[in-house]
Design an enzyme around this catalytic site. Structure first.
Site, mmCIF file in Angstrom:
data_model
loop_
_atom_site.group_PDB
_atom_site.id
_atom_site.type_symbol
_atom_site.label_atom_id
_atom_site.label_comp_id
_atom_site.label_asym_id
_atom_site.label_seq_id
_atom_site.Cartn_x
_atom_site.Cartn_y
_atom_site.Cartn_z
ATOM 1 N N ARG A 362 1.894 5.084 -3.814
ATOM 2 C CA ARG A 362 3.227 5.702 -3.722
ATOM 3 C C ARG A 362 4.331 4.846 -4.316
ATOM 4 O O ARG A 362 5.345 5.354 -4.739
ATOM 5 C CB ARG A 362 3.559 6.027 -2.275
ATOM 6 C CG ARG A 362 2.707 7.157 -1.762
ATOM 7 C CD ARG A 362 3.024 7.522 -0.342
ATOM 8 N NE ARG A 362 1.883 8.235 0.227
ATOM 9 C CZ ARG A 362 1.403 8.052 1.423
ATOM 10 N NH1 ARG A 362 1.965 7.183 2.233
ATOM 11 N NH2 ARG A 362 0.371 8.733 1.845
ATOM 12 N N VAL A 363 4.168 3.544 -4.308
ATOM 13 C CA VAL A 363 5.260 2.709 -4.824
ATOM 14 C C VAL A 363 4.832 1.803 -5.978
ATOM 15 O O VAL A 363 5.649 1.232 -6.665
ATOM 16 C CB VAL A 363 5.884 1.830 -3.714
ATOM 17 C CG1 VAL A 363 6.638 2.658 -2.724
ATOM 18 C CG2 VAL A 363 4.854 0.970 -3.035
#
Lengths: 499, 136
Positions: A362-363
């Site tokens: 996600r990051v």
């Protein structure tokens, strides 16, 4: 000689000062399965350490009206009813120092590798509140795992929490070990927390890290399968406390929890013995908090607060690929992405058996270097399309050219992403290989020869495309000059390879 | 529903008996005993009594002290010790019990509630043993 021993003993004894302090004392009411119920100890704090007459330590977990529930960290066979339990006034802590690097310690920080005592100068509490919002910084620097499938498609950034999830025997630990091995020279301290694992596995792993020269920057925290559940319960917290010690020096730390499903099971055992009400799958109500408070301690701190980071790679073992079970869903929701490993892929020979479709970071993409972003941009989509087309193509042989091309490219992409265990690939080499793949240079290389071609290309281009690699290492991106040089190197190598 | 602990029962009995005497007190105590029997809590009566004792001690400012020494101490020393404790705990009354245990070797051990002051030679020797083993 004897005189010398007597003399040194005398000096030691002279330096000893006996203290007479008022101590809080309780009495053991009952002992069973590593749990002690103790009366008295009225002012005991939660997570406070207590000592038993045989020298064992315990931790207060249940503070009840007329008794205290204590988990015993060690041998409980010699503790009996009526024994005196002393409060220490200290919250459970672990001794830390730089000397801990290269050592194997238990969940209490005591060495278990037979290399003697560890000189320590500081103590860190095992339970600590995670760093607040103000002290944090967004993830922007990558953790190079050396695994192409991960670095290209599911990149991990420093300070991220990336879950490794899969059935047994799918290569979860192998990914973690490869990631540790690849940290050599990357200014990273690694902490490997082994929870409820077989001692033989730990031994093998330690030897592997030693052989790869990784123990110089690694600490192994182990709570073996033969140890009490209480040790498995505190091991990850002890590990992250060690990680925090190094982060407080501004260092980047990679911590691996292998694995949190066994940690949850250990906590369930303790909770049930402490008679806490069971919930779903008999886990106690606070099993989510058990992992969320642990994984929240992974962070990237901004320079104003000393910098440093803790990247966490928790591992979860699923049963028959069921990622919708209680603990897997909990940890998936806590972490910033997951690497999903599949048994089918593993037995098809696709190793690491990463299911690219179900895996996500996600990051991490913001931490990926520009060159990698450029070559890996469409790789995930291409692979997903390939999987779909692959299934579809089995029904009919009449395929149009573009579909055929896509299928051929997909086959080569899968082949490129295959990687042997303990053979991490440098980032610049990954970029080189993926460049050759995405620009179609591998389209006319037979699939079964892709691995051979890849190895040869890296070796050849190392000599003939130095500028390309240098630019990636120094500027994280190539220039037109470097690109031209690399293209030429691929073409030249291909000619010699096809001969 | 929360379980009723012996401490809760002791507190309830104390509250019900405050300011009562004679027949009223006997009636309340009988009812208390009946309640323990009806609720099948008689096995916990020992605990209830000890909590009741604690509550009464607290209300009356009484401190119970247990002193263990290697040799018998003189009555003068006993008195002195009681006065010290009275002052330290700001107690109205100190009820003390004195015991002898030769294996303590020397010094004394004072126990008040869950607090212990141990100055015996035996405990000092075990501290020394720990110090020499652990180097702490």
């Amino acid at each position: 000689m004897l005189n010398h021993i007597v003399e040194s003993l005398r000096k030691e004894i002279e330096s000893f000062k006996a203290e007479a302090l008022v101590e809080k004392v309780g009495q053991v009411l009952e002992v069973f399965d590593g749990i002690a119920k103790v009366s008295g100890l009225s002012d005991l704090k939660s997570s406070e350490m207590v000592t038993f007459p045989n020298g064992e330590t315990g931790v207060a977990l249940n503070l009840e009206e007329d008794a205290v529930g204590i988990i015993i960290l060690g041998d409980f066979s010699k503790i009996k009813e009526g024994d005196e339990v002393k409060a220490t006034g200290r919250i459970l802590e672990i001794a830390v120092s730089d000397n801990i690097l290269g050592r194997v310690v238990n969940a209490m920080g005591a060495p278990i590798d037979g290399k003697g005592t560890i000189k320590t100068n500081k103590k860190y509490p095992i339970e600590k509140v995670a760093p607040g919002v103000i002290t944090r910084q967004s993830v922007e620097e990558p953790v190079a795992t050396g695994i192409k499938a991960i670095d290209a498609i599911i990149p991990i950034g420093r300070g991220q929490r990336e879950l490794i999830i899969g059935d047994r025997q799918t290569g979860k630990t192998a990914i973690a070990i490869d990631a540790i091995l690849n940290q050599k020279g990357q200014k990273m301290v690694c902490v490997y927390v082994s929870i409820g694992q077989k001692d033989s596995k730990l031994r093998k792993l330690g030897a592997r890290l030693e052989a790869g020269g990784a123990m110089d920057y690694t600490v192994i925290v182990s709570a073996g399968a033969s140890e009490a559940a209480a040790m498995s319960y505190i091991a990850p917290y002890a590990g992250v406390s060690i990680a925090e010690y190094f982060m407080d020096q501004g260092k980047d730390v990679l911590i691996i929890y292998d694995d949190l499903s066994k940690h949850a099971v250990a906590y369930r055992e303790i909770s049930l013995l402490l008679r806490r009400p069971p919930g779903r799958e008999a886990y106690p109500g606070d099993v989510f908090y058990l992992h969320s408070r642990l994984l929240e301690r992974a962070c990237r701190r901004n320079s104003k607060y000393g910098g440093g980071s803790i990247t966490a790679l928790p591992i979860i073992e699923t049963q028959a690929g069921d990622i919708s079970a209680y603990i897997p869903t909990n940890v998936i929701s806590i972490t910033d992405g997951q690497i999903f490993l599949e048994t089918d892929l593993f037995y098809k020979g696709i190793r690491p058996a990463v299911n690219v479709g179900s895996s996500v970071s996600r990051v991490g993409s913001s931490a990926q270097i520009k060159a990698m972003k450029k070559v890996a941009g469409t790789l995930k989509l291409d692979l997903a399309q390939f999987r779909e087309l692959e299934a579809f193509s089995q029904f009919g042989s009449d395929l149009d050219d573009s579909t055929k091309r896509q299928l051929e490219r997909g086959k080569r992409a899968v082949e490129v992403l295959k990687q042997l265990q303990y053979a991490p690939v440098k980032t610049e080499h990954q970029v080189g290989t993926l460049y050759a793949l995405t620009k179609g240079f591998l389209d006319d290389v037979p699939v079964e020869k892709i691995k051979e071609f890849e190895a040869g290309l890296i070796e050849y281009s190392e000599r003939n495309a130095k500028v390309f690699y240098k630019e990636i290492i120094e500027n994280k991106m190539w220039t037109d000059k470097g690109e031209e040089q690399f293209k030429k190197a691929i073409t030249d190598f291909k000619m010699s390879f096809q001969k | 529903m929360t379980k009723i602990s012996p401490k809760n029962i002791a507190e309830a009995i104390y509250q019900a008996t405050v300011g009562k005497s004679g027949n009223d007190l006997t009636l309340v105590l009988k009812r208390g005993a009946k309640m323990l029997k009806d609720k099948r809590l008689l096995p916990k009566s020992e605990d209830v009594l000890s909590f009741l004792q604690n509550i009464l001690d607290e209300k009356s400012g009484t401190v119970r002290m247990k002193v263990v020494t290697a040799k018998e101490i003189s009555s003068g020393d006993k008195k002195k010790l009681e006065n010290e404790i009275k002052e330290k705990y700001k107690a109205e009354k100190v009820l003390s019990e004195f015991f002898e245990k030769r294996n303590l070797l020397g010094g004394m051990r004072i126990e008040i509630g869950d607090e212990v002051l141990d100055t015996t030679y035996k405990s000092k020797l075990s501290q020394l043993e720990k110090f020499l083993i652990q180097g702490k």
